[in-house]
Design a protein around this motif. Structure first.
Motif, mmCIF file in Angstrom:
data_model
loop_
_atom_site.group_PDB
_atom_site.id
_atom_site.type_symbol
_atom_site.label_atom_id
_atom_site.label_comp_id
_atom_site.label_asym_id
_atom_site.label_seq_id
_atom_site.Cartn_x
_atom_site.Cartn_y
_atom_site.Cartn_z
ATOM 1 N N PHE A 1 -8.613 -43.596 -31.232
ATOM 2 C CA PHE A 1 -9.324 -42.384 -30.850
ATOM 3 C C PHE A 1 -8.447 -41.560 -29.918
ATOM 4 C CE2 PHE A 1 -12.565 -45.383 -32.068
ATOM 5 C CZ PHE A 1 -13.518 -44.617 -32.731
ATOM 6 N N ILE A 2 -8.236 -40.324 -30.282
ATOM 7 C CA ILE A 2 -7.500 -39.382 -29.437
ATOM 8 C C ILE A 2 -8.497 -38.326 -28.991
ATOM 9 C CG2 ILE A 2 -5.674 -37.650 -29.376
ATOM 10 C CD1 ILE A 2 -4.140 -39.321 -31.391
ATOM 11 N N VAL B 1 -11.115 -36.430 -31.310
ATOM 12 C CA VAL B 1 -12.378 -36.029 -30.694
ATOM 13 C C VAL B 1 -12.135 -34.828 -29.786
ATOM 14 C CG1 VAL B 1 -14.361 -36.763 -29.312
ATOM 15 C CG2 VAL B 1 -13.135 -38.435 -30.729
ATOM 16 N N GLY B 2 -12.816 -33.724 -30.054
ATOM 17 C CA GLY B 2 -12.701 -32.542 -29.208
ATOM 18 C C GLY B 2 -14.036 -32.203 -28.580
ATOM 19 N N HIS B 3 -14.043 -32.112 -27.251
ATOM 20 C CA HIS B 3 -15.261 -31.754 -26.525
ATOM 21 C C HIS B 3 -15.133 -30.340 -25.984
ATOM 22 C CE1 HIS B 3 -17.609 -31.670 -22.593
ATOM 23 N NE2 HIS B 3 -18.546 -31.824 -23.519
ATOM 24 N N ASP B 4 -16.166 -29.511 -26.213
ATOM 25 C CA ASP B 4 -16.179 -28.189 -25.610
ATOM 26 C C ASP B 4 -14.931 -27.414 -26.037
ATOM 27 O OD1 ASP B 4 -15.506 -26.566 -22.788
ATOM 28 O OD2 ASP B 4 -17.651 -26.615 -23.236
ATOM 29 N N TYR B 5 -14.196 -26.828 -25.098
ATOM 30 C CA TYR B 5 -12.949 -26.119 -25.425
ATOM 31 C C TYR B 5 -11.980 -27.020 -26.178
ATOM 32 C CZ TYR B 5 -8.040 -25.054 -24.519
ATOM 33 O OH TYR B 5 -6.679 -24.891 -24.658
ATOM 34 N N GLY B 6 -12.034 -28.326 -25.914
ATOM 35 C CA GLY B 6 -11.070 -29.266 -26.493
ATOM 36 C C GLY B 6 -11.044 -29.282 -28.007
ATOM 37 N N ILE B 7 -12.092 -28.778 -28.653
ATOM 38 C CA ILE B 7 -12.078 -28.760 -30.123
ATOM 39 C C ILE B 7 -11.050 -27.762 -30.631
ATOM 40 C CG2 ILE B 7 -13.860 -26.999 -30.428
ATOM 41 C CD1 ILE B 7 -13.324 -30.216 -32.524
ATOM 42 N N HIS B 8 -10.702 -26.751 -29.858
ATOM 43 C CA HIS B 8 -9.731 -25.757 -30.304
ATOM 44 C C HIS B 8 -8.325 -26.348 -30.425
ATOM 45 C CE1 HIS B 8 -13.125 -23.265 -29.059
ATOM 46 N NE2 HIS B 8 -12.652 -22.334 -29.867
ATOM 47 N N PRO B 9 -7.770 -26.955 -29.380
ATOM 48 C CA PRO B 9 -6.472 -27.606 -29.584
ATOM 49 C C PRO B 9 -6.548 -28.787 -30.542
ATOM 50 C CG PRO B 9 -7.306 -28.045 -27.371
ATOM 51 C CD PRO B 9 -8.181 -26.990 -27.965
ATOM 52 N N ALA B 10 -7.684 -29.474 -30.591
ATOM 53 C CA ALA B 10 -7.822 -30.596 -31.522
ATOM 54 C C ALA B 10 -7.732 -30.101 -32.966
ATOM 55 C CB ALA B 10 -9.151 -31.321 -31.287
ATOM 56 N N ALA C 1 -2.763 -32.802 -40.807
ATOM 57 C CA ALA C 1 -3.983 -33.157 -41.551
ATOM 58 C C ALA C 1 -3.867 -34.503 -42.250
ATOM 59 C CB ALA C 1 -4.322 -32.059 -42.559
ATOM 60 N N GLU C 2 -2.669 -34.832 -42.738
ATOM 61 C CA GLU C 2 -2.474 -36.086 -43.461
ATOM 62 C C GLU C 2 -2.563 -37.306 -42.547
ATOM 63 O OE1 GLU C 2 1.354 -35.109 -41.582
ATOM 64 O OE2 GLU C 2 -0.171 -33.952 -42.685
ATOM 65 N N ARG C 3 -2.481 -37.071 -41.241
ATOM 66 C CA ARG C 3 -2.523 -38.189 -40.287
ATOM 67 C C ARG C 3 -3.931 -38.437 -39.734
ATOM 68 N NH1 ARG C 3 1.710 -39.628 -37.249
ATOM 69 N NH2 ARG C 3 0.383 -41.462 -37.010
ATOM 70 N N ILE C 4 -4.838 -37.495 -39.938
ATOM 71 C CA ILE C 4 -6.149 -37.553 -39.279
ATOM 72 C C ILE C 4 -7.211 -38.068 -40.245
ATOM 73 C CG2 ILE C 4 -7.861 -36.274 -37.934
ATOM 74 C CD1 ILE C 4 -5.043 -36.396 -36.706
ATOM 75 N N ALA C 5 -7.914 -39.122 -39.835
ATOM 76 C CA ALA C 5 -8.985 -39.684 -40.666
ATOM 77 C C ALA C 5 -10.289 -38.930 -40.484
ATOM 78 C CB ALA C 5 -9.195 -41.161 -40.337
ATOM 79 N N ARG C 6 -10.513 -38.414 -39.278
ATOM 80 C CA ARG C 6 -11.767 -37.695 -39.001
ATOM 81 C C ARG C 6 -11.619 -36.886 -37.723
ATOM 82 N NH1 ARG C 6 -16.965 -37.868 -40.906
ATOM 83 N NH2 ARG C 6 -16.245 -39.451 -42.392
ATOM 84 N N VAL C 7 -12.268 -35.717 -37.708
ATOM 85 C CA VAL C 7 -12.369 -34.907 -36.498
ATOM 86 C C VAL C 7 -13.815 -34.955 -36.023
ATOM 87 C CG1 VAL C 7 -12.202 -32.599 -35.494
ATOM 88 C CG2 VAL C 7 -10.483 -33.361 -37.147
ATOM 89 N N VAL C 8 -14.006 -35.261 -34.742
ATOM 90 C CA VAL C 8 -15.342 -35.305 -34.160
ATOM 91 C C VAL C 8 -15.521 -34.095 -33.251
ATOM 92 C CG1 VAL C 8 -16.931 -36.573 -32.670
ATOM 93 C CG2 VAL C 8 -15.459 -37.821 -34.260
ATOM 94 N N ALA D 1 -9.813 -30.215 -45.312
ATOM 95 C CA ALA D 1 -9.938 -31.425 -46.127
ATOM 96 C C ALA D 1 -10.236 -32.670 -45.295
ATOM 97 C CB ALA D 1 -8.650 -31.639 -46.918
ATOM 98 N N VAL D 2 -10.177 -32.556 -43.976
ATOM 99 C CA VAL D 2 -10.384 -33.708 -43.098
ATOM 100 C C VAL D 2 -11.876 -33.932 -42.880
ATOM 101 C CG1 VAL D 2 -9.928 -34.673 -40.815
ATOM 102 C CG2 VAL D 2 -8.181 -33.266 -41.947
ATOM 103 N N PRO D 3 -12.380 -35.159 -43.054
ATOM 104 C CA PRO D 3 -13.799 -35.442 -42.781
ATOM 105 C C PRO D 3 -14.179 -35.086 -41.345
ATOM 106 C CG PRO D 3 -12.813 -37.242 -44.000
ATOM 107 C CD PRO D 3 -11.682 -36.340 -43.603
ATOM 108 N N VAL D 4 -15.444 -34.744 -41.166
ATOM 109 C CA VAL D 4 -15.917 -34.199 -39.894
ATOM 110 C C VAL D 4 -17.210 -34.879 -39.473
ATOM 111 C CG1 VAL D 4 -16.954 -32.141 -38.862
ATOM 112 C CG2 VAL D 4 -14.832 -31.939 -40.154
#
Length: 507
Positions: free
Chosen positions: A4-5, A77-86, A94-101, A189-192
């Motif tokens: 988890f990042i 995982v991006g919280h609040d503003y953090g979803i923008h850089p995430a 994209a090929e490295r990420i299994a899911r964005v929360v 294309a990344v699951p969310v």
């Protein structure tokens, strides 16, 4: 195994994730909170050199630090503003990420800066003016301990945790809020997974209702790779309920979670399109601009009741709110009582739209009053749900022709995440100026706690100033009870409220 990042929001650094990281590691996963340049003490920098791109690079560095051959799946995982850089980083890896929360945050779009997600609308406007003037440097000072509510509900955050949050808060470089997010589309294309914090005003039911409105832009939320969780807490679950948040993140990583029902012909009829619970005359509508009139037979002019739909409602919603069965049903019920019933559309598409929605309603009321079949000196306004804030102007300065104001399951103060703390839309303050204006309030006994609190505050304020308030309770009613609850539980209250309004109009 998952790694988890996690990326924190405004003013907060990696420290807010401390307990969540420890719990994830104890559960057998890897976890890493990204230190953001110019915010975290471990990465000092001159604010003028820090923008959103800087933080995107910080997240990319954390992604690249995960060994490709390790077999670990990265959950970002991006919280609040953090979803923008995430999102910016996920789009480039994209090929490295299994899911964005998405943790209690909006849905950033390509070309839009994080400023658009700042909840405090007054602050957002000031910063936008600064950006337009070319002054993009500097920092935004962090909140004092009693100012965090402007950035989201602090429900569940203990006093000690809030003090620590304030003590460790850092100024936010303005470039991180003003620089537009640039996406290529690869991240689509990344699951969310969306994690919604109910005490901050978001819920799975609310998102489902937005989807049910039929706006094509929200169809993406119903795709199979999109899941949702809901936490009964405020905007900082990593501080208020880290154990529950950890459990949700672990489940999200496996693809678990609630999936939304797509809108369309095969879907069950959504609540706002279900039949009105009363048999009412099938009067035709008479469309006048953004207003529909339902006029009973016979001589006029007659008093009129104008029904104001709630919101926010997406701009692409079809059918439009003035055509919804509940609003039409109320208008025809008024016509059955000898009144002219009117429904109207207004542009409350977002919580930032209250000013223009208020103007739309005022214009619609004048259209109704100008109709020869309407007694312009005998008008009632009836508000629903999120339009409750729009009662403010009519309470504060009720015109002589306004004979009654009614509201069904209204929101009577801005909710925490709406960013309207300093706005003029405060019905509980305005009711002190209502004078002799009668107010009929239909109160849902099973209202959500956040909305119920606004209603309770309004009732208290009305009692304190001896306003002419009549409360009609629907003890077992939910928000939107007309189409959600059994008719025997709601119809008596509907009849009672309508009779009261009609009595005030004809007295």
């Amino acid at each position: 195994m998952h790694v988890f990042i996690m990326v924190a929001g405004v003013f907060t650094g990696a420290h807010v994730w401390q307990e969540t990281v420890a719990r994830l590691v104890a559960a057998g996963s890897s976890a890493h909170a990204v230190p953001l340049t110019g915010v975290d003490p471990s990465r000092p920098a001159t604010p003028t050199h820090v923008g959103l791109e800087t933080h995107i690079e910080d997240v990319i560095a954390a992604i690249d630090a995960v060994d490709v051959t390790s077999g670990q799946e990265i959950v970002l995982v991006g919280h609040d503003y953090g979803i923008h850089p995430a999102l910016g980083a996920a789009d480039r890896r994209a090929e490295r990420i299994a899911r964005v929360v998405y943790l209690d945050c909006g849905m950033p779009q390509n070309g839009v800066p994080a400023l658009a997600a700042v909840p405090d609308q007054a602050l957002r406007a000031r910063l936008a003016e600064r950006a337009e003037a070319g002054r993009r440097e500097g920092v935004l000072a962090p909140p004092a301990s009693d100012e965090w509510e402007r950035w989201g509900s602090t429900a569940g955050v203990g006093e000690a945790a809030l003090e620590r949050l304030t003590a460790l808060a850092a100024p936010q470089p303005l470039g991180t809020l003003l620089q537009p997010l640039r996406l290529t589309g690869a991240v689509a294309a990344v699951p969310v997974t969306g994690v919604l914090c109910a005490r901050n005003g978001a819920s799975i039911d609310l998102v489902q209702r937005l989807v049910d409105f039929g706006d094509p832009a929200l169809a993406v939320l119903t795709e199979p790779q999109v899941t949702f969780f809901e936490l009964p807490t405020g905007h900082w679950p990593m501080l208020s309920c880290p154990a529950a948040l950890t459990d949700v993140l672990l489940r999200a990583a496996t693809g678990d979670g609630h999936r939304l029902r797509p809108a369309g012909d095969d879907a069950p009829v959504p609540a706002h399109l279900r039949p009105f619970p009363l048999d009412v005359p099938e009067l035709p509508r008479d469309r006048q601009g953004h207003v529909d009139l339902y006029v009973p037979d016979g001589e006029g002019p007659r008093p009129a009741v104008v029904f104001v739909h709630g919101g926010p409602v997406p701009a692409g919603a079809r059918p439009r709110p003035r055509e919804w069965p509940t609003l039409v049903g109320y208008a025809r019920l008024a016509a059955a009582e000898g009144m002219v019933g009117a429904t109207l559309d207004h542009r409350l598409h977002d919580v930032g739209d209250y000013e223009r929605a208020a103007a739309d309603i005022a214009a619609g009321v004048e259209l109704v009053r100008a109709d020869a079949r309407v007694d312009a000196d005998r008008i009632a306004l009836w508000f629903f749900s999120g339009s409750g804030l729009l009662t403010t102007d009519w309470l504060a300065q009720p015109p002589a022709w306004l004979r009654c104001l009614a509201a069904s399951y209204p929101v009577l103060a801005p909710l925490p995440a709406w960013g309207l703390v300093g706005s003029r839309f405060q019905p509980a303050r305005a009711v002190e100026q209502a004078g002799a204006l009668p107010v009929v309030l239909l109160r849902a006994g099973r209202e959500t706690p956040e909305i119920a609190a606004t209603v309770a505050a309004f009732v208290t304020a009305a009692d304190d100033c001896a306003a002419r308030l009549e409360v009609v309770d629907v003890p077992d009613g939910h928000h939107g009870f007309e189409t959600l609850d059994a008719p025997e539980k709601t119809v008596p209250a509907l009849h009672h409220a309508m009779r009261s309004v009609c009595t005030h109009l004809t007295r």
